[in-house]
Design a protein around this motif. Structure first.
Motif, PDB file in Angstrom:
ATOM      1  N   UNK A  14       0.867  -1.174   0.000  1.00  0.00           N
ATOM      2  CA  UNK A  14       0.000   0.000   0.000  1.00  0.00           C
ATOM      3  C   UNK A  14       0.905   1.225   0.000  1.00  0.00           C
ATOM      4  N   UNK A  15       0.836   1.985  -1.073  1.00  0.00           N
ATOM      5  CA  UNK A  15       1.754   3.105  -1.299  1.00  0.00           C
ATOM      6  C   UNK A  15       1.034   4.426  -1.018  1.00  0.00           C
ATOM      7  N   UNK A  16       1.442   5.091   0.054  1.00  0.00           N
ATOM      8  CA  UNK A  16       0.789   6.331   0.450  1.00  0.00           C
ATOM      9  C   UNK A  16      -0.378   6.032   1.371  1.00  0.00           C
ATOM     10  N   UNK A  17      -0.434   6.724   2.497  1.00  0.00           N
ATOM     11  CA  UNK A  17      -1.467   6.408   3.479  1.00  0.00           C
ATOM     12  C   UNK A  17      -2.627   7.397   3.415  1.00  0.00           C
ATOM     13  N   UNK A  18      -2.592   8.440   4.240  1.00  0.00           N
ATOM     14  CA  UNK A  18      -3.767   9.300   4.404  1.00  0.00           C
ATOM     15  C   UNK A  18      -4.964   8.411   4.741  1.00  0.00           C
ATOM     16  N   UNK A  19      -6.181   8.903   4.504  1.00  0.00           N
ATOM     17  CA  UNK A  19      -7.363   8.134   4.908  1.00  0.00           C
ATOM     18  C   UNK A  19      -7.545   6.880   4.063  1.00  0.00           C
ATOM     19  N   UNK A  81      -3.433  10.318  -5.241  1.00  0.00           N
ATOM     20  CA  UNK A  81      -2.639  11.515  -5.492  1.00  0.00           C
ATOM     21  C   UNK A  81      -1.212  11.246  -5.932  1.00  0.00           C
ATOM     22  N   UNK A  82      -0.725  10.020  -5.777  1.00  0.00           N
ATOM     23  CA  UNK A  82       0.634   9.684  -6.208  1.00  0.00           C
ATOM     24  C   UNK A  82       0.640   9.490  -7.720  1.00  0.00           C
ATOM     25  N   UNK A  83       1.407  10.272  -8.450  1.00  0.00           N
ATOM     26  CA  UNK A  83       1.367  10.191  -9.922  1.00  0.00           C
ATOM     27  C   UNK A  83       2.041   8.927 -10.439  1.00  0.00           C
ATOM     28  N   UNK A  89       5.968   3.449  -8.650  1.00  0.00           N
ATOM     29  CA  UNK A  89       4.831   3.109  -9.503  1.00  0.00           C
ATOM     30  C   UNK A  89       5.307   2.776 -10.912  1.00  0.00           C
ATOM     31  N   UNK A  90       6.178   3.606 -11.459  1.00  0.00           N
ATOM     32  CA  UNK A  90       6.679   3.376 -12.811  1.00  0.00           C
ATOM     33  C   UNK A  90       7.408   2.030 -12.909  1.00  0.00           C
ATOM     34  N   UNK A  91       8.195   1.701 -11.891  1.00  0.00           N
ATOM     35  CA  UNK A  91       8.934   0.435 -11.902  1.00  0.00           C
ATOM     36  C   UNK A  91       7.976  -0.744 -11.757  1.00  0.00           C
ATOM     37  N   UNK A 171      -7.991  10.550 -11.086  1.00  0.00           N
ATOM     38  CA  UNK A 171      -6.897   9.922 -10.343  1.00  0.00           C
ATOM     39  C   UNK A 171      -7.320   8.532  -9.873  1.00  0.00           C
ATOM     40  N   UNK A 172      -8.533   8.432  -9.342  1.00  0.00           N
ATOM     41  CA  UNK A 172      -9.027   7.148  -8.844  1.00  0.00           C
ATOM     42  C   UNK A 172      -9.304   6.178  -9.983  1.00  0.00           C
ATOM     43  N   UNK A 173      -9.896   6.674 -11.065  1.00  0.00           N
ATOM     44  CA  UNK A 173     -10.301   5.809 -12.166  1.00  0.00           C
ATOM     45  C   UNK A 173      -9.119   5.232 -12.928  1.00  0.00           C
TER      46      UNK A 173
END
Length: 452
Positions: A14-19, A81-83, A89-91, A171-173
């Motif tokens: 899981x990359x990036x937390x927040x809610x 939000x992580x591009x 992600x790219x790797x 972003x989500x889609x």
């Protein structure tokens, strides 16, 4: 909640937390996955990471290590939000590792059917209208997604008796594979988020994901008056329900100056709609179509349309005092959104604007300036707004220091019958942490001034 055998005892990052990341990580852990969470925020300052560590998850904080993927992950669930240019992600994509956002997880575990709403503008208002119509008709809806409630957390608790009404961003889609709403809605397409997407094509293709997996058993509600949206609709395999805001048509939902029509038959008078503006008519038509497809009664639909005053911070009616009506449109962080707000009023407008200068041109607002009798502005864009107002002959243009001063001056220069509209056309970050805080400040000042 459906179980997911393919994640059981699999390694998932899981990359990036927040809610959303925190909810997804805990959910995957409960489904039997071996979950690692990675967040750039240092552990000592990261309450979400600290909590997940107590639940037995592996936690890596402070950076995204280059060798992170050497753990052999089967799946990545990333914060929207992580591009996709992020090195991890790219790797992962290069290695063929699936990359989801948590809305894909929500879809796969949900026992409840889903209604998905996307578009460049109008998503939140349309989502809220649909929820209110279904709720008034006792359809047991739940609301989720980009509107502020984590989708997978809602889906975890949903039953087959519920319907999840979900606002979905591009972003989500982008991080979906099998997402297949029972009813999907595409409001409109305009250039947006090009700092995230590599180009406009990628952005619009992401929006199309809302209907991409639908079939003849599903419904697709869409804006037939935008050619690009129509082009995407032609590719959809779902049953199609177009909407038209400028003419009566024999199919779908449409409107003329007096009535709203369903498949060419008169449905109700437009005068019952409390929301103002052409952009809100789009929202109303889309929401009404979804409500009809969901077997809501016409009485429930009309009740909501007569009483719904708008989503907070989106051309939200605040109050009327001494013949002046106050509207909070703090969510208008660009000129496109402000154009929709100005277009919605035939009365004289005292316009409050300003904030962070994103370099957007204000020129698309020019056709909607004849009704603007005053422009009071502040913030980083003040110099540009002053020049814009003077060049386009707005009768009164004045720069002030902050929103409170702007609101006070707007009241002073207004007359009975005027609309006092906060529609900044700019982001809030020069003076406020968010557009919500900015809008709440406006409401507070308006209430104070009118009480006095």
């Amino acid at each position: 909640m459906k179980q997911l055998p393919f994640v059981y005892h699999k390694k998932i990052l899981v990359l990036g937390l927040a809610k959303s990341g925190t909810v997804a990580a805990e959910l995957l852990h409960d489904l039997g996955a071996f979950v690692t969470v990675n967040d750039s925020k240092p552990f000592e300052q990261n309450e979400n990471a600290q909590y997940l560590l107590t639940k037995g998850l592996t936690v890596i904080c402070g950076s995204h290590p280059e060798d992170l993927l050497d753990e052999g992950f089967n799946l990545i669930v990333k914060n929207p939000g992580i591009p996709y240019t992020n090195s991890v992600v790219a790797e992962a994509i290069k290695r063929g590792i699936p990359v989801w956002t948590e809305v894909e997880l929500a879809y796969r575990i949900s026992d409840a059917p889903m209604i998905g709403i996307t578009g460049s503008n109008g998503k939140t208002t349309t989502t809220t209208l649909i929820y209110e119509m279904l709720n008034h008709a006792s359809k047991q809806p739940l609301i989720a997604g980009n509107i502020g409630t984590v989708a997978s957390g809602v889906a975890e608790k949903a039953t087959a008796d519920n319907t999840i009404v979900m606002e979905l961003s591009s972003f989500q889609l982008m991080g979906t594979e099998q997402l297949k709403p029972k009813i999907s809605v595409l409001m409109n397409l305009y250039e947006a988020h090009l700092d995230y997407h590599k180009d406009y094509q990628e952005y619009t293709d992401a929006k199309f994901n809302i209907t991409k997996m639908q079939d003849e058993n599903d419904w697709f509600v869409y804006n037939a008056e935008q050619q690009l949206v129509q082009d995407y609709a032609d590719k959809s395999q779902a049953q199609k329900v177009p909407f038209y805001v400028s003419k009566k048509t024999a199919n779908g939902i449409s409107a003329d100056d007096q009535f709203v029509y369903w498949n060419g038959e008169q449905l109700f008078e437009r005068s019952i709609i409390a929301l103002r503006g052409k952009h809100n008519l789009e929202n109303v038509l889309a929401a009404t179509a979804v409500a009809i497809l969901s077997d809501c009664s016409l009485e429930s639909i009309k009740f909501v349309l007569q009483t719904f005053q708008g989503v907070r911070h989106r051309t939200q009616f605040v109050l009327e005092s001494d013949g002046r009506k106050f509207y909070n449109d703090s969510k208008a962080t660009n000129t496109l959104a402000t154009k929709s707000a100005l277009e919605g009023f035939s009365e004289p407008v005292v316009w409050i604007a300003g904030g962070v200068d994103r370099g957007h041109s204000f020129d698309q607002l020019i056709p909607y300036l004849p009704n603007v009798r005053a422009l009071v502005h502040y913030g980083e864009t003040a110099e540009r707004l002053q020049k814009f107002g003077e060049e386009n002959h707005i009768p009164f243009v004045k720069r002030v220091s902050n929103l409170e001063e702007a609101t006070r001056l707007a009241v002073e220069v207004s007359e009975k019958g005027d609309i006092i509209l906060l529609s900044p056309a700019c982001a809030s970050w020069d003076q406020y942490e968010s557009f919500e805080i900015r809008g709440d400040e406006f409401i507070k000042v308006v209430e104070s001034l009118t009480n006095n």
